[in-house]
Scaffold this active site. Structure first.
Site, mmCIF file in Angstrom:
data_model
loop_
_atom_site.group_PDB
_atom_site.id
_atom_site.type_symbol
_atom_site.label_atom_id
_atom_site.label_comp_id
_atom_site.label_asym_id
_atom_site.label_seq_id
_atom_site.Cartn_x
_atom_site.Cartn_y
_atom_site.Cartn_z
ATOM 1 C CG HIS A 113 43.339 52.354 11.653
ATOM 2 N ND1 HIS A 113 42.285 52.966 11.015
ATOM 3 C CD2 HIS A 113 43.051 52.419 12.972
ATOM 4 C CE1 HIS A 113 41.404 53.370 11.909
ATOM 5 N NE2 HIS A 113 41.835 53.064 13.107
ATOM 6 C CD GLN A 172 43.825 54.915 22.767
ATOM 7 O OE1 GLN A 172 42.615 54.879 22.922
ATOM 8 N NE2 GLN A 172 44.385 54.614 21.618
ATOM 9 C CB ILE A 179 48.586 59.093 8.952
ATOM 10 C CG1 ILE A 179 49.702 58.125 9.375
ATOM 11 C CG2 ILE A 179 48.425 59.134 7.432
ATOM 12 C CD1 ILE A 179 51.100 58.497 8.915
ATOM 13 C CB SER A 204 39.448 60.595 12.524
ATOM 14 O OG SER A 204 38.383 60.125 13.314
ATOM 15 C CB SER A 205 37.114 55.603 12.153
ATOM 16 O OG SER A 205 38.281 54.825 12.183
HETATM 17 P P1 AMP Z 1 40.907 53.575 16.594
HETATM 18 O O1 AMP Z 1 40.482 52.572 15.576
HETATM 19 O O2 AMP Z 1 40.401 54.954 16.357
HETATM 20 O O3 AMP Z 1 40.707 53.086 18.013
HETATM 21 O O4 AMP Z 1 42.484 53.702 16.417
HETATM 22 C C1 AMP Z 1 43.322 52.579 16.471
HETATM 23 C C2 AMP Z 1 44.755 53.036 16.508
HETATM 24 O O5 AMP Z 1 45.030 53.808 15.338
HETATM 25 C C3 AMP Z 1 45.053 53.949 17.718
HETATM 26 O O6 AMP Z 1 46.344 53.636 18.219
HETATM 27 C C4 AMP Z 1 45.024 55.313 17.088
HETATM 28 O O7 AMP Z 1 45.802 56.273 17.791
HETATM 29 C C5 AMP Z 1 45.614 55.038 15.726
HETATM 30 N N1 AMP Z 1 45.256 56.102 14.790
HETATM 31 C C6 AMP Z 1 44.018 56.588 14.528
HETATM 32 N N2 AMP Z 1 44.087 57.617 13.656
HETATM 33 C C7 AMP Z 1 45.403 57.794 13.362
HETATM 34 C C8 AMP Z 1 46.123 58.697 12.537
HETATM 35 N N3 AMP Z 1 45.509 59.631 11.832
HETATM 36 N N4 AMP Z 1 47.464 58.569 12.489
HETATM 37 C C9 AMP Z 1 48.116 57.621 13.206
HETATM 38 N N5 AMP Z 1 47.493 56.736 14.013
HETATM 39 C C10 AMP Z 1 46.156 56.819 14.090
#
Ligand code: AMP
Length: 279
Positions: free
Chosen positions: A37, A153, A176, A185-186
């Site tokens: 993020h 997405q 990342i 990932s969260s």
């Molecule tokens: P989320 O909170 O999972 O909905 O993710 C919010 C944004 O962060 C989305 O555009 C995701 O694709 C991006 N995102 C999540 N994980 C990663 C990662 N490991 N590397 C880059 N972007 C990420």
């Protein structure tokens, strides 16, 4: 960092910024922020005058109520991370602020929303387009920053802005990873140490397929990837597929730009990852 919980307060503030001709970068998230993020925030800071982030665990994109319930919500830590990163504005709405009771509507996006994640998580992209469309209409950013981690997405949102004639430019930022290769990932927070080690099979398989790109056909890449993951302890494979980068369609033509996409569960945690194969 300015924090707003209502649409009207956010709009008032952003109107005053736009009146000064400032460009707006937008990073929508569901919180539980990590370096993935924060890389989007950094890219937005480099590119636009004002960076707006949102944290909203969007109920309409969860097809599994248990997944929604257990989704991590460490809001105070997230605020500290965004502040340290230099984010200008955080939008932190309630569900009631974003949705009318019983609201259902959908932008039809065609085949792209029915394949891969769309097939495994029915209604998921309906929820994603609902919330991102609402947020784009509210924030009216010049650029939206999204991660390649959720490659499908990004395809869906590019289609959405085209269909809705939205002026928002979509910028995709690289995945990342943790130092061991696991895509951040969260949901990684739910992995035990053993599950984390098992989950590395996703990125190692993607790397193996990419390294063997020149010697295998598309069919062989899919077969090898599927076999490797099926044989990996702790991995319950959903799909391992090779598709075109532009349209996410199937092809046998290796002259086209191709991407391998994987989804699998490790214990109770569902993970996704992907890799561009011939970049
Ligand atoms: P989320 O909170 O999972 O909905 O993710 C919010 C944004 O962060 C989305 O555009 C995701 O694709 C991006 N995102 C999540 N994980 C990663 C990662 N490991 N590397 C880059 N972007 C990420």
């Amino acid at each position: 960092m300015e924090i707003f919980k209502t649409k009207s307060a956010l709009s008032n503030y952003l109107d005053s910024q736009k009146a000064e001709n400032k460009t707006i970068g937008f990073v929508p998230t569901m919180g539980a922020l990590h370096d993935g993020h924060l890389s989007l925030i950094s890219k937005a800071l480099e590119t636009t005058d004002i960076v707006v982030s949102s944290i909203f665990v969007n109920p309409t994109q969860f097809n599994d109520p248990k997944d929604l319930e257990k989704y991590p919500r460490p809001v105070e830590q997230d605020i500290a991370k965004l502040t340290a990163a230099g984010c200008d504005v955080l939008f932190l709405p309630s569900t009631e602020e974003m949705y009318a009771p019983g609201e259902t509507w959908h932008i039809e996006l065609g085949e792209t929303e029915r394949i891969l994640e769309g097939a495994s998580r029915p209604g998921h992209y309906q929820g994603v387009t609902q919330i991102v469309n609402k947020l784009f209409n509210l924030v009216k950013p010049d650029i939206g920053f999204f991660g390649q981690k959720d490659f499908q997405q990004v395809m869906i949102l590019r289609k959405m802005v085209e269909i809705t004639s939205s002026p928002v430019k979509i910028v995709m930022c690289p995945i990342i990873r943790e130092t061991d290769g696991l895509a951040r990932s969260s949901r990684n927070i739910h992995l035990s140490a053993e599950e984390h080690a098992q989950a590395l099979a996703l990125s190692t398989t993607l790397n193996t397929i990419k390294d063997s790109f020149s010697k295998w056909s598309v069919e062989e890449m899919e077969a090898h990837g599927t076999a490797l993951l099926t044989a990996s302890p702790g991995i319950i494979l959903d799909y391992f597929e090779v598709r075109t980068v532009d349209t996410l369609e199937r092809t046998n033509n290796k002259e086209e730009a191709l991407i391998a996409l994987v989804a699998a569960s490790v214990g109770k945690t569902r993970l996704i990852d992907n890799m561009l194969l011939n970049d």
